[in-house]
Design a protein around this motif. Structure first.
Motif, mmCIF file in Angstrom:
data_model
loop_
_atom_site.group_PDB
_atom_site.id
_atom_site.type_symbol
_atom_site.label_atom_id
_atom_site.label_comp_id
_atom_site.label_asym_id
_atom_site.label_seq_id
_atom_site.Cartn_x
_atom_site.Cartn_y
_atom_site.Cartn_z
ATOM 1 N N ARG A 1 0.817 -1.211 0.000
ATOM 2 C CA ARG A 1 0.000 0.000 0.000
ATOM 3 C C ARG A 1 0.854 1.266 0.000
ATOM 4 N N ALA A 2 1.963 1.256 0.728
ATOM 5 C CA ALA A 2 2.866 2.413 0.721
ATOM 6 C C ALA A 2 3.477 2.614 -0.657
ATOM 7 N N GLN A 3 3.785 1.529 -1.332
ATOM 8 C CA GLN A 3 4.321 1.636 -2.688
ATOM 9 C C GLN A 3 3.285 2.232 -3.635
ATOM 10 N N GLU A 4 2.057 1.766 -3.521
ATOM 11 C CA GLU A 4 0.999 2.291 -4.380
ATOM 12 C C GLU A 4 0.761 3.775 -4.121
ATOM 13 N N ARG A 5 0.800 4.174 -2.853
ATOM 14 C CA ARG A 5 0.602 5.592 -2.538
ATOM 15 C C ARG A 5 1.675 6.457 -3.184
ATOM 16 N N ASP A 6 2.916 6.001 -3.115
ATOM 17 C CA ASP A 6 4.011 6.797 -3.664
ATOM 18 C C ASP A 6 3.887 6.939 -5.177
ATOM 19 N N ASN B 1 6.084 13.108 -3.400
ATOM 20 C CA ASN B 1 6.823 12.041 -2.745
ATOM 21 C C ASN B 1 6.838 12.234 -1.229
ATOM 22 N N ARG B 2 7.001 13.485 -0.795
ATOM 23 C CA ARG B 2 7.026 13.760 0.637
ATOM 24 C C ARG B 2 5.677 13.421 1.277
ATOM 25 N N GLN B 3 4.607 13.839 0.621
ATOM 26 C CA GLN B 3 3.277 13.571 1.162
ATOM 27 C C GLN B 3 2.977 12.078 1.195
ATOM 28 N N ALA B 4 3.417 11.363 0.159
ATOM 29 C CA ALA B 4 3.172 9.916 0.124
ATOM 30 C C ALA B 4 3.963 9.207 1.219
ATOM 31 N N ARG B 5 5.180 9.649 1.458
ATOM 32 C CA ARG B 5 6.011 9.024 2.485
ATOM 33 C C ARG B 5 5.424 9.228 3.868
ATOM 34 N N TRP B 6 4.904 10.430 4.127
ATOM 35 C CA TRP B 6 4.360 10.707 5.451
ATOM 36 C C TRP B 6 2.881 10.361 5.554
ATOM 37 N N GLY B 7 2.286 10.015 4.399
ATOM 38 C CA GLY B 7 0.887 9.576 4.422
ATOM 39 C C GLY B 7 -0.096 10.659 4.783
ATOM 40 N N THR B 8 0.268 11.942 4.497
ATOM 41 C CA THR B 8 -0.628 13.037 4.877
ATOM 42 C C THR B 8 -1.821 13.133 3.952
ATOM 43 N N ARG B 9 -1.587 13.141 2.659
ATOM 44 C CA ARG B 9 -2.685 13.197 1.696
ATOM 45 C C ARG B 9 -2.104 12.913 0.315
ATOM 46 N N ARG B 10 -2.959 12.679 -0.639
ATOM 47 C CA ARG B 10 -2.507 12.452 -1.993
ATOM 48 C C ARG B 10 -1.995 13.747 -2.594
ATOM 49 N N ALA B 11 -1.182 13.630 -3.636
ATOM 50 C CA ALA B 11 -0.627 14.813 -4.280
ATOM 51 C C ALA B 11 -1.746 15.703 -4.792
ATOM 52 N N GLY B 12 -1.445 17.017 -4.887
ATOM 53 C CA GLY B 12 -2.469 17.979 -5.283
ATOM 54 C C GLY B 12 -2.658 18.046 -6.779
ATOM 55 N N ALA B 13 -2.957 19.229 -7.227
ATOM 56 C CA ALA B 13 -3.307 19.408 -8.640
ATOM 57 C C ALA B 13 -2.141 19.065 -9.539
ATOM 58 N N PRO B 14 -2.424 18.481 -10.714
ATOM 59 C CA PRO B 14 -1.361 18.138 -11.648
ATOM 60 C C PRO B 14 -0.580 19.374 -12.099
ATOM 61 N N VAL B 15 0.693 19.112 -12.410
ATOM 62 C CA VAL B 15 1.566 20.149 -12.948
ATOM 63 C C VAL B 15 1.834 19.827 -14.398
ATOM 64 N N GLY B 16 1.784 20.813 -15.288
ATOM 65 C CA GLY B 16 1.991 20.576 -16.704
ATOM 66 C C GLY B 16 3.406 20.233 -17.027
#
Length: 517
Positions: A382-387, A502-517
């Motif tokens: 699950r941690a791998q999938e989150r990252d 990557n930081r958010q996924a490692r700490w499990g705070t929340r999913r990444a925000g809006a996409p960047v072009g």
């Protein structure tokens, strides 16, 4: 209650069927307790990604270049394809299939133990002992690993040989070899010793050999035909045979004894002692049987075990390399314990004492296996999938390339522009000899393609990508088992987005925000 009037043959068949059902249920529970969410390490990622490519219609070796048999990718591919049809994800689909296959291995170990030992008790005890082999339990639900499939076909071949079903045994030998090549040595040894044990009047030896060879030739010819029709016969030969023959150099017990001991102990723990003792017992039982009467099935068991041990001592790259001898170790240990307790009962003049003690021992071993299975449970998937989800959500249009980290491609559902994603002695040697400019030329080819993201194994000891990555990429973060690199040409916004995701996924705070072009 069993009907007393049943014919002996039918009575034996009923006992065998009941034993198989019992073993299947117990093994399914013990393995399931281990869970299906273990970390997807590199080698498991190889077969997951390879299976995805097969599910997409791409042949093994073409989707991802590897040096084991084509069924190593084809079997997970079949599971993934079925999973797509019923709405199950690729990792879950393949892991549940390998759970079923592992249960099948345990059932066949029980059947082999019963056949060789001439006793239901030996068969059930062998299956219970097999459940304690830690690395096999781990890969039963956290695979896929090709050697599990190989064990299933190898056991089927040995049981068919005992029944003198030469053609079917040859087919299973070929299927085991098309999964993992060294299985051929063990299966052919079993076939030769079985043939020598068979009375001349029972079967024509020439006919038996012809049936065995024909059985092996059919699946082999079908695989060759598929590659030939697809115009990929040379690629298939490279992966299955030529790279291994020309470039692969194996780690052995003789060249690196401390490394091998550490790898096997890490994979099996205390059960490694049982494996070694069981192999000694299997060979010893064969020697005793050979002296008393060469037609005993223990001769075949011991000969196959000995050949498996000889091969394994010359080539050990990881704990699963021991899979080829695990069934023989389980049956050998069961034979030894059965003989020991029978001898003690005879000395005590209590012949009826051995059976209940063996039954209690078998139950105790099953409980021990279940406790071990639960204690070694992993949840890293699950941690791998989150990252992976977080990083790719931040830069959804980014090109992705993997270096020794195919599990990221598998989790991302992405396709690599090159089949070369894993690097070991054999594949390194092949690329060095055949790619323009060797490995440095391959690094230059990657740089010329300029993928936005490169993911590299966290413990990768390869040096050929270092200069290319230092010049053209920036380390953006580390995930479970890998490191993220972002192209300098992508700009600071992309770099910052990947780092934050990557930081958010490692700490499990929340999913990444809006996409960047």
């Amino acid at each position: 209650m069993r009907l007393r009037s049943l014919p002996p043959a039918l009575d034996s068949t009923l006992d065998s069927a009941l034993d198989s059902v019992l073993v299947a249920v117990v093994a399914a529970v013990v393995y399931a307790v281990h869970g299906f969410e273990g970390t997807l390490v590199r080698d498991l990622g190889v077969f997951t990604y390879g299976g995805q490519r097969v599910a997409d219609g791409v042949l093994p070796y073409v989707g991802i270049f590897n040096t084991v048999g084509p069924l190593a990718d084809a079997v997970p591919g079949a599971a993934i394809r079925v999973g797509e049809l019923i709405g199950v994800g690729p990792v879950s689909a393949e892991r549940h299939l390998f759970w079923v296959l592992s249960v099948g291995c345990c059932v066949l170990v029980a059947a082999l133990g019963r056949r060789v030992g001439g006793s239901r008790v030996v068969g059930l005890l062998a299956a219970a002992l097999f459940l304690t082999f830690e690395d096999f339990t781990h890969l039963a639900t956290n695979g896929p690993r090709e050697k599990t499939v190989m064990v299933l076909f190898l056991l089927a071949a040995m049981l068919l040989l005992e029944r003198r079903r030469w053609t079917a045994a040859g087919a299973c030998t070929a299927l085991a070899t098309l999964t993992w090549q060294p299985a051929l040595l063990v299966a052919v040894t079993a076939a030769v010793t079985t043939l020598l044990r068979t009375p001349r009047g029972e079967v024509g030896r020439l006919r038996a050999v012809a049936g065995y060879v024909l059985g092996g030739a059919v699946p082999t010819a079908l695989v060759v035909a598929v590659y030939a029709v697809q115009g990929e016969l040379h690629r298939g030969l490279l992966g299955f045979l030529l790279v291994n023959a020309r470039y692969t150099r194996q780690t052995s017990v003789y060249s690196a004894p401390h490394f091998v001991a550490d790898v096997l102990w890490e994979g099996y723990g205390w059960s490694l002692v049982l494996v070694l003792a069981g192999l000694v017992a299997a060979v010893g039982a064969a020697v005793v049987a050979l002296i008393r009467g060469p037609r005993d099935a223990r001769v075949t068991l011991g000969a196959a075990a000995l050949v498996g041990v000889v091969w394994t001592t010359t080539a050990v790259n990881g704990a699963p390399d021991l899979f080829v001898v695990l069934p023989f170790a389980a049956v050998g240990a069961a034979l030894a314990l059965h003989a020991l307790l029978a001898a003690l009962a005879a000395l005590a003049r209590r012949p009826g004492w051995a059976a209940p003690v063996l039954a209690g021992l078998t139950a105790g071993v099953v409980v021990l296996a279940g406790v071990q299975s639960a204690a070694t449970r992993q949840v890293g998937l699950r941690a791998q999938e989150r990252d992976v989800d977080a990083v790719l959500a931040a830069v959804p249009d980014a090109d992705l390339m993997a270096i020794d980290a195919p599990q990221v491609l598998a989790l991302a559902g992405r396709v690599s522009p090159t089949p070369f994603q894993i690097f070991d002695v054999g594949i390194d040697g092949y690329l060095e000899a055949t790619w323009p400019g060797g490995l440095q030329g391959f690094a230059a080819w990657i740089a010329a393609r300029r993928p936005t993201l490169i993911v590299r194994a966290l413990d990768d000891h390869q040096t050929w990508p270092d200069a290319m990555l230092a010049r053209h990429y920036v380390l953006a973060g580390c995930g479970p088992q890998w490191r993220w690199y972002v192209s300098r040409a992508a700009g600071p916004a992309v770099l910052d987005a990947v780092r934050e995701a990557n930081r958010q996924a490692r700490w499990g705070t929340r999913r990444a925000g809006a996409p960047v072009g």
